[in-house]
Design an enzyme around this catalytic site. Structure first.
Site, PDB file in Angstrom:
ATOM      1  N   CYS A   1       6.307  -7.213   7.120  1.00 51.05           N
ATOM      2  CA  CYS A   1       7.402  -6.750   7.973  1.00 51.05           C
ATOM      3  C   CYS A   1       7.734  -7.871   8.941  1.00 51.05           C
ATOM      4  CB  CYS A   1       6.971  -5.496   8.736  1.00 51.05           C
ATOM      5  SG  CYS A   1       8.324  -4.769   9.713  1.00 51.05           S
TER       6      CYS A   1
ATOM      7  N   CYS B   1       1.200  -2.809  15.533  1.00 49.92           N
ATOM      8  CA  CYS B   1       1.226  -2.474  14.097  1.00 49.92           C
ATOM      9  C   CYS B   1       0.623  -3.611  13.271  1.00 49.92           C
ATOM     10  CB  CYS B   1       2.668  -2.219  13.661  1.00 49.92           C
ATOM     11  SG  CYS B   1       2.812  -1.844  11.900  1.00 49.92           S
TER      12      CYS B   1
ATOM     13  N   CYS C   1      -1.548   5.460  10.011  1.00 51.46           N
ATOM     14  CA  CYS C   1      -0.330   4.796  10.490  1.00 51.46           C
ATOM     15  C   CYS C   1      -0.665   3.449  11.101  1.00 51.46           C
ATOM     16  CB  CYS C   1       0.340   5.609  11.598  1.00 51.46           C
ATOM     17  SG  CYS C   1       0.823   7.233  11.112  1.00 51.46           S
TER      18      CYS C   1
ATOM     19  N   CYS D   1       3.377   8.395   1.487  1.00 53.31           N
ATOM     20  CA  CYS D   1       3.884   7.411   2.443  1.00 53.31           C
ATOM     21  C   CYS D   1       4.158   6.122   1.663  1.00 53.31           C
ATOM     22  CB  CYS D   1       2.816   7.211   3.520  1.00 53.31           C
ATOM     23  SG  CYS D   1       3.332   6.052   4.790  1.00 53.31           S
TER      24      CYS D   1
ATOM     25  N   GLU E   1       0.818  -1.201   0.000  1.00 51.06           N
ATOM     26  CA  GLU E   1       0.000   0.000   0.000  1.00 51.06           C
ATOM     27  C   GLU E   1       0.860   1.264   0.000  1.00 51.06           C
ATOM     28  OE1 GLU E   1      -4.171  -1.451   1.775  1.00 51.06           O
ATOM     29  OE2 GLU E   1      -2.662  -1.150   3.310  1.00 51.06           O
TER      30      GLU E   1
ATOM     31  N   CYS F   1       6.071  -5.625  15.736  1.00 48.17           N
ATOM     32  CA  CYS F   1       5.693  -4.708  16.814  1.00 48.17           C
ATOM     33  C   CYS F   1       4.193  -4.938  17.075  1.00 48.17           C
ATOM     34  CB  CYS F   1       5.944  -3.259  16.414  1.00 48.17           C
ATOM     35  SG  CYS F   1       7.673  -2.938  16.002  1.00 48.17           S
TER      36      CYS F   1
END
Ligand code: SAH
Length: 375
Positions: free
Chosen positions: A126, A133, A352, A119, A106, A130
């Protein structure tokens, strides 16, 4: 073709050719040497590709015909294609861009007064996990190539031009899916193109890399780049950071902070941008604000508080607005420039930590990671 050191490692497109879009000045130098062409052709090529955005070699009229033929033989130009495109009530626009083998990442455009920030993603998924996220929850598949990273800027620029509303990209943040420093070489090539006056020509102040803080890579970054640096801190001490940013167990604060200071010492930047996601009852107390101020007191810093954006299955909750306000005041009273990020594009899952893309988790091969909820 035989690969040069510079062009080596750049994934070929399905036809086996090199995607020229991802070669920065040094990469093109390597290719030109290999093709026995003059180095200044690299500048011309970057202008054609990244400024005029002409992808047809035949249209590059100031390049000799023989050279153009060589390029057709070894290289091609591919920009990612959107399989999903949505605009938020607040004007934020999000694209899901298709990659090979069913994966997608994205890219989000965030319009603000006087500027437009793109962004950009650096990885499919990933690996850092975390807990707050959603990208981390998808698992990890692979690094994006430099062409796929800069391709996001190409795609967005064209799509915004097509809107005809005068919106354009003035800033880039490497804050999309993935950990940019875990895909070091390709992120550097792409960000080099962003600040290259013969390519995108953005100021180093307008290109920001956000990292969880991979310490050895931060030292390498200081040697090869001078873009703005944002670091995801999220906790004022190791005990808490170990828990919410697990890579802290490998690179604790006593190593991370000197690496950040080293970056400031080696680049023209005056401060580090610290990101701090506000998690209710976890890292948002007055005492933690004071501890954060003590931790950063010797480092030129700007602190960006990020209201937590929830996603399905998360165990965290967002800090109340008044709590964020109080936390911010304590930091400001301690002398830190502190801003609170305005949440944008939440209604399209573009805020975010909400980018999930379409990730086939390598650690769980065969089973597709939950595809984008809105795809
Ligand atoms: N891997 C890089 C870039 C990631 S995203 C990094 O860690 O910096 C950019 C920022 O969004 C990071 O600070 C990240 O911690 C934050 N973030 C992630 N999930 C979030 C969420 N659910 N709500 C708010 N911010 C989040």
């Amino acid at each position: 073709m035989t690969s040069t050191a510079a062009a080596d490692g750049q994934p070929r497109t399905e036809s086996g050719r090199l995607n020229l879009l991802g070669l920065d000045a040094a990469g093109l130098d390597g290719l030109l040497r290999e093709l026995d062409e003059k180095p200044f052709r690299g500048k011309q090529l970057r202008q054609w590709l990244h400024q005029r955005r002409v992808f047809d070699f035949d249209a590059m009229t100031d390049l000799a015909k023989g050279f153009r033929r060589k390029l057709v033989d070894v290289a091609e130009l591919q920009v990612p294609r959107a399989i999903f495109d949505r605009e938020s009530e607040d004007g934020t626009r999000k694209w899901l861009l298709a990659l090979e083998s069913g994966q997608a990442v994205e890219t989000v455009y965030i319009p603000e007064r006087g500027r437009g920030t793109l962004c950009v993603s650096s990885q499919v998924g990933c690996a850092l996990d975390c807990g707050f996220c959603s990208t981390g929850k998808q698992g990890f598949n692979r690094n994006l190539s430099a062409a796929e990273i800069i391709g996001q800027l190409h795609y967005a620029t064209q799509a915004l031009e097509d809107e005809g509303r005068g919106r354009r990209v003035t800033n880039v943040v490497m804050m999309g899916m993935g950990e940019p420093l875990a895909n070091f070489r390709n992120v550097i090539a792409a960000t080099n193109l962003m600040v290259d006056p013969y390519a995108w020509g953005l100021s180093r102040r307008r290109v920001t890399l956000s990292t969880v803080g991979l310490v050895p890579a931060l030292y390498r970054l200081a040697d090869v780049s001078n873009i703005s640096l944002a670091v995801s801190l999220h906790a004022p001490n190791d005990a808490l950071r170990d828990e919410i940013v697990p890579i802290n167990r490998k690179y604790p604060l006593r190593e991370l902070l000197p690496a950040c200071e080293h970056y400031l010492g080696n680049t023209p930047h005056h401060c580090i941008y610290w990101e701090y996601v506000m998690l209710d009852g976890v890292n948002d107390s007055d005492a933690q604000a004071r501890e954060l101020a003590r931790l950063l007191r010797h480092i030129p810093s700007k602190i960006n508080l990020i209201p937590f954006n929830p996603f399905p299955g998360t165990r965290y909750e967002a800090s109340p607005r008044a709590r964020i306000q109080r936390f911010s005041e304590i930091l400001q009273n301690a002398g830190f420039i502190t801003t609170t990020r305005r949440t944008r594009g939440q209604d399209i899952d573009g805020a975010c930590g909400q980018l999930v893309g379409q990730v086939i988790n390598r650690r769980n091969q065969g089973k597709r990671g939950s595809a984008s909820a809105n795809a």
